[in-house]
Scaffold this motif. Structure first.
Motif, PDB file in Angstrom:
ATOM      1  N   SER A 143       0.663  -1.290  -0.150  1.00 42.67           N
ATOM      2  CA  SER A 143       0.151  -0.013  -0.016  1.00 42.67           C
ATOM      3  C   SER A 143       0.875   1.253   0.079  1.00 42.67           C
ATOM      4  N   ILE A 147       0.781   4.296  -2.540  1.00 40.37           N
ATOM      5  CA  ILE A 147       0.629   5.692  -2.256  1.00 40.37           C
ATOM      6  C   ILE A 147       1.663   6.442  -3.168  1.00 40.37           C
ATOM      7  N   ARG A 148       2.946   6.032  -3.398  1.00 46.67           N
ATOM      8  CA  ARG A 148       3.969   6.633  -3.895  1.00 46.67           C
ATOM      9  C   ARG A 148       3.612   6.630  -5.592  1.00 46.67           C
ATOM     10  N   VAL A 160      -5.024  11.184  -1.930  1.00 42.92           N
ATOM     11  CA  VAL A 160      -4.364   9.905  -1.883  1.00 42.92           C
ATOM     12  C   VAL A 160      -5.017   9.426  -0.504  1.00 42.92           C
ATOM     13  N   MET A 164      -6.779   5.672   0.482  1.00 37.59           N
ATOM     14  CA  MET A 164      -5.908   4.873   1.037  1.00 37.59           C
ATOM     15  C   MET A 164      -6.660   4.593   2.485  1.00 37.59           C
ATOM     16  N   ILE A 171       0.224  10.576   4.844  1.00 38.96           N
ATOM     17  CA  ILE A 171       0.692  10.679   3.297  1.00 38.96           C
ATOM     18  C   ILE A 171       1.918  11.456   3.249  1.00 38.96           C
ATOM     19  N   LYS A 186       7.588   2.376  -6.409  1.00 41.21           N
ATOM     20  CA  LYS A 186       6.330   2.601  -6.190  1.00 41.21           C
ATOM     21  C   LYS A 186       5.346   1.877  -7.494  1.00 41.21           C
TER      22      LYS A 186
END
Length: 254
Positions: A143, A147-148, A160, A164, A171, A186
């Motif tokens: 995860s 995010i990246r 984001v 998530m 973040i 990523k």
């Protein structure tokens, strides 16, 4: 609750007789922090936390052992009771190390050579857990890579965070390398994510909102009765700035 004394306190597990010894300038405030952290499952003393989970809050008795004033006196008397009650012996207590360690600043003061040696010995072989190994996080390696990938695609921290199910601050910390820095790479394929628009959402409308209206009302009542924001932050799993926003009406306005 214990009285607001400066002194030494003891927490006893009445089921097995084991004890935890501590000291504080305000014992009642310290007890409140202990209970908030234990109830939220985020207490730094893993031995005490495991016992709390196993036996329940009702199995622990709190008492004041003696009053003491001044940092040096608190350290000395806490050390005395740790030794007398063998609180750092795993068979008898829950203290992590066998020397008194204060949470207030040591600026201008120094531990003795014996105390420094004990601290060093207590850290040997201890490895700090990171990421999902802490057992206390909502994210995992994959995860974080997602995010990246979303950030690299140009999505905002807030977007984001909503995708998530975490806070914007989480973040930002990942993006800045303050957390999860041990994870590299990523996700390239981010098409499966339904990224929300940049419209600002509020209160329970936010997918990551941790609170319901009843909890917000409870926080406001506790604040009006004198509860400290930092204690409520621990109890509800929020930041102190979020508590402040609730206090001032910047969020969850009535």
């Amino acid at each position: 609750m214990l009285p607001s004394f400066s002194g030494i306190y003891q927490v006893t597990n009445v089921r097995n007789g084991k004890v935890y010894i501590g000291s504080a300038r305000d014992i009642r405030a310290r007890q409140y922090v202990h209970l908030c952290q234990l109830r939220s499952g985020k207490h730094c003393n893993t031995h005490l936390l495991k016992a709390y989970r196993r036996y329940g809050e009702g199995s622990f008795q709190w008492e004041v052992l003696e009053m003491a004033h001044g940092d040096e006196a608190l350290i000395a008397r806490e050390q005395h009771w740790i030794d007398v009650r063998r609180a750092a012996d795993r068979r008898h207590g829950y203290n992590i190390v066998d020397i008194a360690r204060r949470v207030f600043s040591m600026t201008g003061r120094r531990h003795t050579e014996a105390a420094r040696a004990k601290i060093t010995a207590s850290q040997i072989g201890v490895t700090r857990a990171v990421g999902e190994a802490t057992g206390n996080c909502r994210l995992n390696t994959e995860s974080v890579k997602d995010i990246r990938g979303l950030l690299a695609a140009g999505h905002s921290f807030q977007q984001v965070a909503q995708v998530m199910g975490v806070t914007k601050a989480t973040i930002q910390a990942i993006a800045n390398g303050r957390t999860w820095s041990h994870v590299t790479g990523k996700t390239e394929d981010i098409g499966r994510f339904d990224v929300p628009s940049k419209r600002v959402l509020r209160g329970a409308e936010i997918g990551v909102a941790k609170l319901q209206r009843e909890q917000v009302d409870a926080i406001r009542i506790k604040l009006s009765l004198g509860a400290l924001g930092k204690h409520l932050a621990v109890e509800y799993g929020l930041s102190t700035s979020q508590i402040s926003s609730i206090r001032t009406g910047k969020s969850w306005a009535t």
